[in-house]
Motif scaffolding. Structure first.
Motif, PDB file in Angstrom:
ATOM      1  N   ASP A   1      -1.666   9.844   1.586  1.00  0.00           N
ATOM      2  CA  ASP A   1      -1.184   8.819   2.508  1.00  0.00           C
ATOM      3  C   ASP A   1      -2.253   7.741   2.663  1.00  0.00           C
ATOM      4  O   ASP A   1      -3.444   8.064   2.780  1.00  0.00           O
ATOM      5  N   PRO A   2      -1.873   6.457   2.686  1.00  0.00           N
ATOM      6  CA  PRO A   2      -2.882   5.391   2.755  1.00  0.00           C
ATOM      7  C   PRO A   2      -3.748   5.421   4.010  1.00  0.00           C
ATOM      8  O   PRO A   2      -4.867   4.922   3.996  1.00  0.00           O
ATOM      9  N   PHE A   3      -3.218   6.009   5.096  1.00  0.00           N
ATOM     10  CA  PHE A   3      -3.945   5.980   6.356  1.00  0.00           C
ATOM     11  C   PHE A   3      -4.604   7.308   6.710  1.00  0.00           C
ATOM     12  O   PHE A   3      -5.091   7.478   7.825  1.00  0.00           O
ATOM     13  N   VAL A   4      -4.620   8.251   5.783  1.00  0.00           N
ATOM     14  CA  VAL A   4      -5.314   9.515   6.001  1.00  0.00           C
ATOM     15  C   VAL A   4      -6.438   9.609   4.969  1.00  0.00           C
ATOM     16  O   VAL A   4      -6.217   9.978   3.817  1.00  0.00           O
ATOM     17  N   PHE A   5      -7.634   9.217   5.377  1.00  0.00           N
ATOM     18  CA  PHE A   5      -8.818   9.182   4.512  1.00  0.00           C
ATOM     19  C   PHE A   5      -8.555   8.367   3.240  1.00  0.00           C
ATOM     20  O   PHE A   5      -9.119   8.655   2.189  1.00  0.00           O
ATOM     21  N   GLY A   6      -7.707   7.340   3.363  1.00  0.00           N
ATOM     22  CA  GLY A   6      -7.385   6.508   2.209  1.00  0.00           C
ATOM     23  C   GLY A   6      -7.940   5.103   2.287  1.00  0.00           C
ATOM     24  O   GLY A   6      -7.745   4.312   1.374  1.00  0.00           O
ATOM     25  N   ARG A   7      -8.596   4.751   3.383  1.00  0.00           N
ATOM     26  CA  ARG A   7      -9.211   3.436   3.608  1.00  0.00           C
ATOM     27  C   ARG A   7      -8.181   2.308   3.563  1.00  0.00           C
ATOM     28  O   ARG A   7      -8.513   1.151   3.309  1.00  0.00           O
ATOM     29  N   GLY A   8      -6.921   2.691   3.801  1.00  0.00           N
ATOM     30  CA  GLY A   8      -5.876   1.674   3.819  1.00  0.00           C
ATOM     31  C   GLY A   8      -6.062   0.659   4.931  1.00  0.00           C
ATOM     32  O   GLY A   8      -5.726  -0.522   4.770  1.00  0.00           O
ATOM     33  N   GLY A   9      -6.582   1.102   6.060  1.00  0.00           N
ATOM     34  CA  GLY A   9      -6.800   0.183   7.170  1.00  0.00           C
ATOM     35  C   GLY A   9      -7.749  -0.941   6.815  1.00  0.00           C
ATOM     36  O   GLY A   9      -7.549  -2.095   7.224  1.00  0.00           O
TER      37      GLY A   9
ATOM     38  N   LEU B   1       0.871  -1.178   0.000  1.00  0.00           N
ATOM     39  CA  LEU B   1       0.000   0.000   0.000  1.00  0.00           C
ATOM     40  C   LEU B   1       0.901   1.219   0.000  1.00  0.00           C
ATOM     41  O   LEU B   1       1.584   1.496   0.987  1.00  0.00           O
ATOM     42  N   ILE B   2       0.934   1.918  -1.113  1.00  0.00           N
ATOM     43  CA  ILE B   2       1.893   3.000  -1.304  1.00  0.00           C
ATOM     44  C   ILE B   2       1.180   4.342  -1.347  1.00  0.00           C
ATOM     45  O   ILE B   2       0.261   4.546  -2.146  1.00  0.00           O
ATOM     46  N   GLY B   3       1.625   5.251  -0.499  1.00  0.00           N
ATOM     47  CA  GLY B   3       1.140   6.619  -0.569  1.00  0.00           C
ATOM     48  C   GLY B   3       1.866   7.365  -1.666  1.00  0.00           C
ATOM     49  O   GLY B   3       3.086   7.549  -1.611  1.00  0.00           O
ATOM     50  N   ALA B   4       1.127   7.797  -2.691  1.00  0.00           N
ATOM     51  CA  ALA B   4       1.739   8.447  -3.852  1.00  0.00           C
ATOM     52  C   ALA B   4       1.920   9.943  -3.653  1.00  0.00           C
ATOM     53  O   ALA B   4       2.460  10.620  -4.530  1.00  0.00           O
ATOM     54  N   GLY B   5       1.461  10.453  -2.497  1.00  0.00           N
ATOM     55  CA  GLY B   5       1.555  11.889  -2.286  1.00  0.00           C
ATOM     56  C   GLY B   5       0.460  12.632  -3.021  1.00  0.00           C
ATOM     57  O   GLY B   5      -0.403  12.048  -3.679  1.00  0.00           O
TER      58      GLY B   5
END
Length: 460
Positions: free
Chosen positions: A303-311, A220-224
């Protein structure tokens, strides 16, 4: 991309070079190194060019250029001092559908010569699409110092074992993973150190111990927020290893282009009220692809964990025992604020910052509005473009002054970035007039007043 980089096999190919001066000599040197059957057409040529032709078996046709000189050729290079002659060569070659390069005239070129880092058989070509050869040469010099000459020997070694490994590991993905382990491990180090016999022994040992099935992994990569230069080194490295890339509309095209050319790309949404792939299917797709033994990248804006539903995504991966890594990215709130010249905290304006979602659900936004009233706190709303009228109305209704500064940042950190600044009672009209497009981000608080003096990027 204005040119397609290709590696052209010129061994014994009939190539013509018109012009025999200093520039023509440089081109001849490259063409002859590539094994071309070169004919030079010119009344006079440099002594170095004459020696090169004698050494490599090329031909000097001591005459002025004629259109018939192009017949039977595979490639054409023009390097005469006469612009009219160069233009005629370009016209004649184009009429015959022959690739043509007119030196120092990009408009007359159907192909161009890149700067080359030669570690034969490994070649690295750098091109500025004809815009700045000096810049291309600068990058070549940088790479010359960073790519050891022994990389050519490593490429030869891999070539010798290509069929052997293919026979031992017939499936494409496991075979590629095997080669990645070889190139990043001790076998490659043995070759680079000149110990090829030991490298061959080690490679055979690894082939004998190869497992039939490789376990996949998910990254899970945060692309910015958009600018590819804001990607972390780890994010860029893992993106290059992916067999499959799942991405959505928040991921910019330049970032997506950083993935391997042969990687499968799957678009998974999302825009308001239109999810190409529902979240539950995305979660399951990550599991299924990894169980096929593939390296899977879930590429997310910010970022995956900031409103990205990565969790939610890694929760299902963990339940199924699928290995995963999470690579943080610069969240849109930080990136947008920095590029817009709006510090999220500032000693004279704000001592804390709050992140919230501005996404509408059933026409409203379910937030505890009483917590958004502090004038010493910056508030950042994600996904709030459509819900902006509701956000402004609720904040004023619960006690925020109507003249509180607020800014909407469109396509932050990209060349299309635009900042629309106003107050709670004016921003809705400004947005209605300017009609910004998603993705956008909203920043509320007195720090917005610093935008005019601190902005340094884009069209504000």
């Amino acid at each position: 991309m204005q040119y397609l980089p290709v590696c052209l096999r010129l061994k014994d190919a009939p190539v013509i070079l018109v012009g025999g001066g200093t520039v023509g000599t440089r081109k001849a040197r490259l063409l002859l190194r590539a094994g071309a059957n070169l004919t030079v057409v010119a009344p006079e040529i440099s002594s170095e060019l004459e020696s090169l032709l004698a050494e490599h078996g090329g031909t000097w046709q001591r005459s002025e250029y004629r259109e018939t000189d192009l017949h039977g050729r595979m490639l054409v290079v023009a390097a005469t001092p006469e612009q009219s002659v160069n233009e005629q060569i370009h016209a004649d070659a184009t009429a015959l559908n022959l690739p043509v390069n007119v030196v120092d005239s990009p408009a007359l070129c159907s192909f161009i010569f890149p700067s080359i880092v030669d570690r034969d058989p490994l070649l690295i070509a750098i091109s500025s699409s004809g815009r700045s050869p000096v810049l291309a040469r600068k990058l070549r010099r940088k790479l010359e110092s960073e790519v050891p000459g022994a990389y050519g020997a490593l490429a030869e070694f891999a070539g010798r074992y290509r069929d052997r490994v293919k026979e031992a590991i017939p499936e494409e993905t496991p075979r590629r993973l095997f080669w990645e382990q070889i190139m990043e491990g001790t076998v490659a180090e043995q070759v680079l150190g000149g110990r090829e016999s030991r490298a061959e022994q080690m490679l055979e040992e690894q082939l004998a111990n190869t497992q039939a099935h490789y376990v996949g992994e998910v990254y899970l990569i945060g692309a910015g927020p958009g600018d590819p230069d804001l990607m972390t080194f780890k994010a860029a490295r893992l993106l290059q290893t992916a067999d499959v890339v799942l991405y959505d509309r928040l991921v910019s095209e330049p970032i997506l282009e950083m993935s391997r050319r042969d990687a499968e790309r799957i678009y998974v949404g999302k825009r308001r009220d239109d999810h190409a792939v529902p979240q539950e299917q995305i979660n399951q797709l990550l599991v299924d692809l990894a169980k096929e033994g593939k390296r899977v990248v879930r590429l997310k804006g910010g970022d995956p964990f900031v409103f990205g539903r990565g969790g939610e995504e890694i929760e299902l991966l963990a339940q199924h025992g699928v290995p995963f890594q999470v690579v943080p990215g610069i969240t849109a709130g930080n990136g947008a604020a920095c590029y817009a010249g709006i510090p999220l905290t500032h000693r004279d304006h704000a001592q804390s910052v709050r992140f919230a979602t501005g996404h509408l659900r059933d026409g409203t936004i379910n937030l505890d509005w009483g917590k958004f009233l502090s004038e010493t706190e910056t508030v950042v709303f994600y996904m709030g473009l459509v819900g902006l009228p509701v956000i402004c109305e609720k904040l004023i209704e619960h006690g925020r002054p109507a003249n509180t500064p607020i800014a909407l940042i469109e396509r932050a950190t990209t060349k299309e970035q635009r900042v629309l600044a106003g107050t709670l009672d004016t921003i809705v009209d400004i947005v209605e007039r300017e009609k910004p497009r998603a993705p956008t981000l909203i920043i509320l608080g007195s720090v917005v007043t610093l935008h005019d003096s601190l902005s340094w990027f884009g069209d504000s």
